[in-house]
Motif scaffolding. Structure first.
Motif, short mmCIF file in Angstrom:
data_model
loop_
_atom_site.label_atom_id
_atom_site.label_comp_id
_atom_site.label_asym_id
_atom_site.label_seq_id
_atom_site.Cartn_x
_atom_site.Cartn_y
_atom_site.Cartn_z
N GLU A 1 -76.92 57.51 37.70
CA GLU A 1 -75.51 57.41 38.10
C GLU A 1 -75.19 56.01 38.62
OE1 GLU A 1 -72.48 59.31 41.44
OE2 GLU A 1 -74.45 60.20 41.17
N LEU A 2 -76.14 55.42 39.32
CA LEU A 2 -75.93 54.10 39.91
C LEU A 2 -75.86 53.01 38.85
CD1 LEU A 2 -75.56 52.91 42.72
CD2 LEU A 2 -78.02 52.51 42.79
N SER A 3 -76.67 53.13 37.82
CA SER A 3 -76.61 52.12 36.76
C SER A 3 -75.46 52.38 35.79
CB SER A 3 -77.94 52.05 36.01
OG SER A 3 -78.25 53.28 35.43
N ALA A 4 -75.09 53.64 35.60
CA ALA A 4 -74.01 53.97 34.68
C ALA A 4 -72.64 53.64 35.27
CB ALA A 4 -74.06 55.45 34.31
N ARG A 5 -72.46 53.91 36.56
CA ARG A 5 -71.18 53.66 37.23
C ARG A 5 -71.44 52.95 38.56
NH1 ARG A 5 -69.63 59.27 37.76
NH2 ARG A 5 -68.57 58.55 39.60
N PRO A 6 -71.76 51.65 38.51
CA PRO A 6 -72.06 50.93 39.75
C PRO A 6 -70.83 50.79 40.63
CG PRO A 6 -71.98 49.42 37.91
CD PRO A 6 -71.85 50.80 37.33
N PRO A 7 -71.03 50.91 41.94
CA PRO A 7 -69.90 50.72 42.86
C PRO A 7 -69.35 49.30 42.74
CG PRO A 7 -71.91 51.35 44.03
CD PRO A 7 -72.27 51.17 42.62
N THR A 8 -68.06 49.17 42.77
CA THR A 8 -67.44 47.87 42.54
C THR A 8 -67.68 46.88 43.67
OG1 THR A 8 -65.37 48.71 43.43
CG2 THR A 8 -65.64 48.79 41.04
N ASN A 9 -67.81 47.34 44.90
CA ASN A 9 -67.95 46.42 46.03
C ASN A 9 -69.39 46.06 46.37
OD1 ASN A 9 -65.20 46.14 46.55
ND2 ASN A 9 -65.15 48.04 47.68
N LEU A 10 -70.35 46.85 45.94
CA LEU A 10 -71.74 46.62 46.32
C LEU A 10 -72.28 45.37 45.62
CD1 LEU A 10 -74.02 47.75 48.05
CD2 LEU A 10 -74.80 49.01 46.05
N GLU A 11 -72.56 44.33 46.41
CA GLU A 11 -73.02 43.05 45.88
C GLU A 11 -74.52 42.88 45.99
OE1 GLU A 11 -70.87 40.08 48.02
OE2 GLU A 11 -68.95 40.68 47.18
N ASP A 12 -75.13 43.46 47.00
CA ASP A 12 -76.54 43.21 47.27
C ASP A 12 -77.23 44.53 47.59
OD1 ASP A 12 -79.00 42.26 48.07
OD2 ASP A 12 -78.19 40.72 49.39
N LEU A 13 -78.20 44.89 46.76
CA LEU A 13 -78.96 46.12 46.94
C LEU A 13 -80.43 45.76 46.95
CD1 LEU A 13 -79.27 49.21 47.03
CD2 LEU A 13 -79.07 49.20 44.54
N ASP A 14 -81.10 45.93 48.10
CA ASP A 14 -82.50 45.56 48.23
C ASP A 14 -83.36 46.82 48.17
OD1 ASP A 14 -85.01 44.60 48.87
OD2 ASP A 14 -84.30 43.32 50.50
N LEU A 15 -84.13 46.96 47.10
CA LEU A 15 -85.02 48.10 46.91
C LEU A 15 -86.48 47.68 46.84
CD1 LEU A 15 -82.92 50.02 44.25
CD2 LEU A 15 -83.30 50.69 46.63
#
Length: 138
Positions: free
Chosen positions: A83-97
């Motif tokens: 879901e995250l790769s198919a419909r990424p949130p528009t405001n999320l710029e930095d995701l540290d995994l």
């Protein structure tokens, strides 16, 4: 944790929340997101080293529409949600995994361009698009 989440949910100016190393676990994240659901002020959420997992906490993405930075470094997340790769949130710029349980072959090959790590993207394209957003996986 419930008291903290309640206080934060009513705080009108809190933009950054740092909760590193508090053993919050997935259950704690779910409780916090119930309290914070719809918060449009919070932009940075640092939840590194909290024992979150094995599932990616999608409740964060759904609850905080204006979140720009999400740090989940050093947790126990083993899967990257489609879901995250198919419909990424528009405001999320930095995701540290980084330092989670994900293997490289479990990460979708078609990440949004703005989330690709430096070695995954064509630098000329990135310069032209002036994209600074990223996901850090390893």
């Amino acid at each position: 944790l419930q008291h903290t989440a309640t206080q934060v949910s009513h705080h009108a100016t809190l933009r950054r929340l740092y909760l590193r190393g508090n053993s919050i676990k997935t259950q704690g994240v779910n409780l916090m997101m119930q309290q914070l659901h719809g918060n449009t002020v919070l932009q940075v959420l640092e939840l590194d080293e909290n024992g979150i997992g094995p599932a990616f906490p999608m409740g964060i993405i759904h609850a905080l529409p204006n979140l720009q930075k999400l740090n989940l470094y050093g947790n126990e997340i083993c899967t990257f949600p489609q879901e995250l790769s198919a419909r990424p949130p528009t405001n999320l710029e930095d995701l540290d995994l980084r330092a989670n349980g994900m293997r490289e072959n479990e990460i979708p090959t078609q990440l949004p361009v703005r989330w690709m790590t430096n070695d995954q993207r064509d630098e000329e394209t990135m310069k032209r698009l002036k994209i600074r957003r990223r996901v850090t996986l390893f």
